[in-house]
Scaffold this motif. Sequence first.
Motif, mmCIF file in Angstrom:
data_model
loop_
_atom_site.group_PDB
_atom_site.id
_atom_site.type_symbol
_atom_site.label_atom_id
_atom_site.label_comp_id
_atom_site.label_asym_id
_atom_site.label_seq_id
_atom_site.Cartn_x
_atom_site.Cartn_y
_atom_site.Cartn_z
ATOM 1 N N PHE A 84 28.430 25.872 -36.423
ATOM 2 C CA PHE A 84 28.491 24.545 -35.806
ATOM 3 C C PHE A 84 29.027 23.525 -36.809
ATOM 4 C CE2 PHE A 84 26.537 20.491 -34.500
ATOM 5 C CZ PHE A 84 26.963 20.431 -33.187
ATOM 6 N N VAL A 103 33.373 31.874 -19.416
ATOM 7 C CA VAL A 103 34.306 31.070 -18.625
ATOM 8 C C VAL A 103 34.902 29.943 -19.472
ATOM 9 C CG1 VAL A 103 34.500 29.517 -16.653
ATOM 10 C CG2 VAL A 103 33.232 31.641 -16.434
ATOM 11 N N VAL A 107 22.863 26.598 -26.727
ATOM 12 C CA VAL A 107 21.633 26.318 -27.474
ATOM 13 C C VAL A 107 20.681 25.497 -26.613
ATOM 14 C CG1 VAL A 107 20.676 25.142 -29.489
ATOM 15 C CG2 VAL A 107 22.797 26.435 -29.689
ATOM 16 N N PHE A 162 28.573 31.366 -18.754
ATOM 17 C CA PHE A 162 29.072 30.024 -19.044
ATOM 18 C C PHE A 162 30.046 30.056 -20.216
ATOM 19 C CE2 PHE A 162 25.561 27.641 -16.856
ATOM 20 C CZ PHE A 162 26.398 26.814 -16.142
ATOM 21 N N LEU A 168 29.823 33.084 -2.025
ATOM 22 C CA LEU A 168 30.808 33.771 -2.852
ATOM 23 C C LEU A 168 32.210 33.227 -2.614
ATOM 24 C CD1 LEU A 168 29.978 37.526 -3.010
ATOM 25 C CD2 LEU A 168 30.375 35.925 -4.866
ATOM 26 N N GLN A 216 26.360 37.769 -9.643
ATOM 27 C CA GLN A 216 26.003 36.501 -9.013
ATOM 28 C C GLN A 216 24.491 36.284 -8.898
ATOM 29 O OE1 GLN A 216 26.094 35.831 -5.054
ATOM 30 N NE2 GLN A 216 26.333 37.927 -4.364
ATOM 31 N N LEU A 275 21.126 29.405 -13.293
ATOM 32 C CA LEU A 275 21.642 28.055 -13.109
ATOM 33 C C LEU A 275 20.547 27.108 -12.685
ATOM 34 C CD1 LEU A 275 25.011 28.506 -11.268
ATOM 35 C CD2 LEU A 275 24.653 27.215 -13.330
ATOM 36 N N GLY A 276 19.674 27.600 -11.825
ATOM 37 C CA GLY A 276 18.597 26.760 -11.318
ATOM 38 C C GLY A 276 17.757 26.205 -12.452
ATOM 39 N N GLY A 322 18.507 25.772 -15.476
ATOM 40 C CA GLY A 322 19.232 24.826 -16.314
ATOM 41 C C GLY A 322 19.394 23.481 -15.650
ATOM 42 N N ALA A 323 19.564 23.489 -14.350
ATOM 43 C CA ALA A 323 19.892 22.244 -13.661
ATOM 44 C C ALA A 323 18.658 21.405 -13.375
ATOM 45 C CB ALA A 323 20.626 22.563 -12.365
ATOM 46 N N VAL A 324 17.529 22.065 -13.179
ATOM 47 C CA VAL A 324 16.359 21.328 -12.727
ATOM 48 C C VAL A 324 15.721 20.523 -13.852
ATOM 49 C CG1 VAL A 324 14.018 21.596 -11.820
ATOM 50 C CG2 VAL A 324 15.893 22.883 -10.828
ATOM 51 N N PHE A 363 32.046 38.472 -11.160
ATOM 52 C CA PHE A 363 31.246 37.482 -10.442
ATOM 53 C C PHE A 363 30.490 38.114 -9.298
ATOM 54 C CE2 PHE A 363 33.201 33.083 -11.416
ATOM 55 C CZ PHE A 363 32.818 33.249 -12.722
ATOM 56 N N LEU A 364 31.178 39.006 -8.582
ATOM 57 C CA LEU A 364 30.526 39.645 -7.444
ATOM 58 C C LEU A 364 29.284 40.401 -7.915
ATOM 59 C CD1 LEU A 364 33.531 41.012 -5.359
ATOM 60 C CD2 LEU A 364 32.379 38.812 -5.236
ATOM 61 N N TRP A 395 23.443 34.566 -11.985
ATOM 62 C CA TRP A 395 23.947 33.198 -11.997
ATOM 63 C C TRP A 395 22.971 32.262 -11.331
ATOM 64 C CZ3 TRP A 395 27.694 30.265 -13.892
ATOM 65 C CH2 TRP A 395 28.810 30.884 -14.424
ATOM 66 N N ARG A 396 22.583 32.659 -10.132
ATOM 67 C CA ARG A 396 21.803 31.732 -9.338
ATOM 68 C C ARG A 396 20.480 31.418 -9.997
ATOM 69 N NH1 ARG A 396 20.038 32.691 -3.746
ATOM 70 N NH2 ARG A 396 19.414 34.492 -4.944
ATOM 71 N N LEU A 445 23.917 15.925 -13.832
ATOM 72 C CA LEU A 445 24.483 16.905 -14.758
ATOM 73 C C LEU A 445 25.934 17.242 -14.383
ATOM 74 C CD1 LEU A 445 23.414 18.904 -17.116
ATOM 75 C CD2 LEU A 445 23.516 20.617 -15.305
ATOM 76 N N PRO A 450 27.263 24.858 -28.157
ATOM 77 C CA PRO A 450 26.098 23.961 -28.196
ATOM 78 C C PRO A 450 25.344 23.926 -26.870
ATOM 79 C CG PRO A 450 28.092 22.836 -28.937
ATOM 80 C CD PRO A 450 28.517 24.152 -28.403
ATOM 81 N N PHE A 451 26.073 23.984 -25.774
ATOM 82 C CA PHE A 451 25.408 23.966 -24.474
ATOM 83 C C PHE A 451 24.513 25.199 -24.323
ATOM 84 C CE2 PHE A 451 25.558 24.428 -19.703
ATOM 85 C CZ PHE A 451 24.752 23.338 -19.454
ATOM 86 N N PRO A 506 18.843 15.134 -10.526
ATOM 87 C CA PRO A 506 19.152 15.574 -11.899
ATOM 88 C C PRO A 506 20.346 16.533 -11.944
ATOM 89 C CG PRO A 506 16.806 15.731 -11.487
ATOM 90 C CD PRO A 506 17.432 15.367 -10.183
ATOM 91 N N ALA A 507 20.423 17.434 -10.970
ATOM 92 C CA ALA A 507 21.543 18.377 -10.938
ATOM 93 C C ALA A 507 22.854 17.629 -10.683
ATOM 94 C CB ALA A 507 21.321 19.423 -9.855
ATOM 95 N N LEU A 536 27.118 25.479 -6.590
ATOM 96 C CA LEU A 536 26.109 26.452 -6.980
ATOM 97 C C LEU A 536 24.995 25.802 -7.800
ATOM 98 C CD1 LEU A 536 26.214 29.373 -6.163
ATOM 99 C CD2 LEU A 536 26.778 29.950 -8.502
ATOM 100 N N ILE A 537 25.363 24.873 -8.678
ATOM 101 C CA ILE A 537 24.347 24.190 -9.483
ATOM 102 C C ILE A 537 23.416 23.388 -8.572
ATOM 103 C CG2 ILE A 537 23.975 22.390 -11.211
ATOM 104 C CD1 ILE A 537 26.348 23.331 -12.687
ATOM 105 N N SER A 572 21.244 25.719 -6.424
ATOM 106 C CA SER A 572 20.114 26.291 -7.165
ATOM 107 C C SER A 572 18.979 25.292 -7.284
ATOM 108 C CB SER A 572 20.546 26.705 -8.569
ATOM 109 O OG SER A 572 21.702 27.459 -8.509
ATOM 110 N N ALA A 573 19.342 24.019 -7.486
ATOM 111 C CA ALA A 573 18.310 22.982 -7.567
ATOM 112 C C ALA A 573 17.598 22.853 -6.227
ATOM 113 C CB ALA A 573 18.936 21.654 -7.979
ATOM 114 N N PHE A 580 24.023 29.955 -36.429
ATOM 115 C CA PHE A 580 24.621 28.975 -35.535
ATOM 116 C C PHE A 580 24.934 27.695 -36.297
ATOM 117 C CE2 PHE A 580 24.473 25.334 -32.750
ATOM 118 C CZ PHE A 580 25.348 25.706 -31.747
#
Lengths: 268, 296
Positions: B28, A194, A143, A191, B117, A255, A262-263, A265-267, A251-252, A258-259, B220, A140-141, B216-217, B178-179, B182-183, B24
């Motif tokens: 689900f 993991v 989606v 995501f 890293l 990465q 992730l940005g 998603g988080a913002v 990961f190496l 990722w960065r 989360l 779900p995350f 917000p980050a 990291l989250i 990134s923000a 999905f």
Amino acid sequence: MLVMGVCTVYFLVPIWWLFVGSSKSRAQFTGTAPLWFADFDLAGNVRELLAYRDGVFLRWMVNSLAYTGGSALLGTLLAAMCGYALAKYRFPGRETLFNVVLGGVLVPATALALPLFLLFSRVEATNTFWSVFLPSLVNPFGVYLARIYAAASVPDELLEAARIDGSGEVRSFFTVSVRLMFPALVTIFLFHFVAVWNNFLLPLIMLGDERLFPVTLGLYSWNTQVNQLPELRGLVIVGALLSIAPLVVAFLFLQRFWRSGLGAGAVK
Amino acid sequence: MTGVVKRIGFGGHGRAIAFFVVPFGVLFTLFYLVPIGYAVVQSLYTVERTGTFGPAREVFGGLVQYRRVFSDVPFWESVLRVLAFGVVQVPVMLGLALLLALLLDSGLVRGRRFFRLAFFVPYAVPGVIAAIMWGFLYSPNLSPFTALTANVDLLSADLVLWAMANVVTWVYVGYNMLIIYSALLAIPAEVYEAARLDGAGHFRTAWSIKIPLVMPAIVLTTVFSIIGTLQLLAEPQVFRSFSSAVSSTYTPNLTVYSTSSVPNFQLAAAFSVVLALATFALSFTFLKFTQRRGER
């Protein structure tokens, strides 16, 4: 700078210890300095690990790859499709669907594991590959993330242009949108990967046959037997090193994705 | 005319939408909604036996199981234990993650790629493996830190909870960092420009500009951490083989697991329903609470 140094030591020493420990013989493991090498025999230890009980460890690694890699690949695609539809089309029940899925993010996976076990035992499907694989497909995350990314990175005008060119909606998704969403998809994949890789309870509950175990469950089961079979301790340590090595390497390499992902998603 | 149809219908893309959503949706429903419903139904039943060894049959018991859950002392002790764990571990972990993210972002540090890293590597280690590793590191006869482990028994009843908190922190700091990082990267340069013109130093910028903007980050990551704390299972399960202080009801999830392997599925289902509701309520309350504050 001092903080960074201390933290680096904190984060890396356990892994260093694991690496050093994996290279030692059983006698040297307790007898020599824990953080430095004695006779370096990583290859010998790995050989012993791979030979133990008809190479069951290798089988576990392959299982893990199938469970996590397979469900993350397929699960990412399904989540991307659903999130994309939520972002790009208006249809009745859209918000309801989104809210239900979002609620799904907050449901702890462990609360699902037990009823899943009961349901699978009703149809006599526990202790099978599918009993762990199928539930792991749902993300779900993913989606939620896919909806955000699709809204941000796939312009409506482009889809409109594709329509005028006569491309069907499904074809536009696979030829145009997926490409634009690619960095995001990598993030969702990681995501998901993991999450499945870390999921311990579901295989623990579902699986009884050792040959179906993912590597985490396998090493766990060895570790519980260390008191009766002390030789397992060395194998657990070498096994732990081998099991995390592929992911560290991945990961190496990944990465960068990722960065950026992730940005986004988080913002929001 | 077409505009009206579009607004209430599928805009002519019904088939495509179904193609995107149905796969999905089906999974689900099968693996999220049905199990939740099933657990709720199961929790309303109870097993009765005629005589001690007579055949068991399920009968509707109403809220009998829930009454048991609420009078189960070890369960509530385990709830308090993970709450204490969370109240300490989550702020420590996120504080450290925020500090590291700010340091990486401040420009004061060289070798950013390396540090990023190095801090993130533990996230590649699954909880079970991390717990096994640290279990060895804590064991007096194996640990490289013998000076510490010879004097302090990290696996004793008093300390083992915090020994586990350290494992969880070790795994997840880098991920949360990291989250947040990134923000931080997403903050536009003009904002900093303005701050510099106003004469703000590193600390002032971090405190008054960066932290509010990455809130917000942080929210989360907090929600994820709350969910994670209440789900604590792999670490205590592994530590049971290192320390006798970890009982089979040490955390709520362990209780669910050990109740289901007795087996008492109905009671275990009631436990998981209560637990899922608690997790949901906690995360939701936290989200609402922080949103309200953000709207001031």
